[in-house]
Design a protein around this motif. Structure first.
Motif, PDB file in Angstrom:
ATOM      1  N   ALA A   1       0.764  -1.130   0.030  1.00  0.00           N
ATOM      2  CA  ALA A   1       0.115   0.032   0.107  1.00  0.00           C
ATOM      3  C   ALA A   1       1.019   1.255  -0.213  1.00  0.00           C
ATOM      4  N   ILE A   2       2.012   1.311   0.979  1.00  0.00           N
ATOM      5  CA  ILE A   2       2.900   2.353   0.697  1.00  0.00           C
ATOM      6  C   ILE A   2       3.512   2.697  -0.492  1.00  0.00           C
ATOM      7  N   ALA A   3       3.944   1.462  -1.122  1.00  0.00           N
ATOM      8  CA  ALA A   3       4.776   1.515  -2.551  1.00  0.00           C
ATOM      9  C   ALA A   3       3.644   2.012  -3.487  1.00  0.00           C
ATOM     10  N   GLU A   4       2.359   1.847  -3.335  1.00  0.00           N
ATOM     11  CA  GLU A   4       1.399   2.163  -4.212  1.00  0.00           C
ATOM     12  C   GLU A   4       1.199   3.589  -4.283  1.00  0.00           C
ATOM     13  N   TYR A   5       1.188   4.236  -2.951  1.00  0.00           N
ATOM     14  CA  TYR A   5       1.122   5.521  -2.550  1.00  0.00           C
ATOM     15  C   TYR A   5       2.173   6.218  -3.135  1.00  0.00           C
ATOM     16  N   LEU A   6       3.332   5.849  -2.687  1.00  0.00           N
ATOM     17  CA  LEU A   6       4.470   6.492  -3.437  1.00  0.00           C
ATOM     18  C   LEU A   6       4.665   6.565  -4.789  1.00  0.00           C
ATOM     19  N   ARG A   7       4.115   5.550  -5.489  1.00  0.00           N
ATOM     20  CA  ARG A   7       4.057   5.832  -7.242  1.00  0.00           C
ATOM     21  C   ARG A   7       3.202   6.866  -7.545  1.00  0.00           C
ATOM     22  N   GLU A   8       1.977   6.817  -6.886  1.00  0.00           N
ATOM     23  CA  GLU A   8       0.880   7.729  -7.082  1.00  0.00           C
ATOM     24  C   GLU A   8       1.453   9.108  -7.141  1.00  0.00           C
ATOM     25  N   VAL A   9       1.787   9.165  -5.650  1.00  0.00           N
ATOM     26  CA  VAL A   9       2.553  10.687  -5.359  1.00  0.00           C
ATOM     27  C   VAL A   9       3.608  11.212  -6.430  1.00  0.00           C
ATOM     28  N   ARG A  10       4.446  10.219  -6.608  1.00  0.00           N
ATOM     29  CA  ARG A  10       5.499  10.872  -7.469  1.00  0.00           C
ATOM     30  C   ARG A  10       5.130  10.804  -8.851  1.00  0.00           C
TER      31      ARG A  10
END
Length: 122
Positions: free
Chosen positions: A108-117
């Protein structure tokens, strides 16, 4: 190495290291001046003990499974009581649940970071 260095390298207090020694989880030799001296291999051993304690295993169980953590492995079956087997099975189930939870959180954190980036790059 002396107890202070082992403490520094593992992040485990000297008091806990002495407790691990009392419980038979680690051993030291005594120098002529009475100081404890630990073999290099106890850095990894102490980290393994910390991990097992953090996972909820009691020291009495850790002491019994420590031979399984060394290489070459010398697994002793004669002390594997039904109670110990049940405890280990329960702990294994609990660890697997924690691993699954951590994996979900990591993803979930990795997906969030991908979206934020991706959003920040626009």
């Amino acid at each position: 190495m002396r107890i202070g260095e082992l403490s520094e390298r593992t992040g485990v207090s000297r008091r806990l290291l002495r407790y691990y020694e009392e419980q038979g989880l680690i051993v030291s030799e005594r120098c002529a001046n009475g100081y404890r001296a630990y073999d290099e291999r106890f850095v990894d051993r102490v980290l393994q003990i910390r991990g097992l304690l953090d996972a909820g295993l009691p020291t009495r169980v850790i002491k019994q499974i420590l031979p399984c953590l060394d290489k070459p492995r010398n697994i002793v079956f004669s002390e594997a009581t039904p109670e110990m087997i049940a405890t280990l099975e329960a702990e294994l189930d609990r660890m697997n649940q924690r691993v699954a939870c951590l994996t979900r959180n990591r993803d979930a954190i990795a997906e969030y970071l991908r979206e934020v980036r991706a959003h920040a790059a626009v």
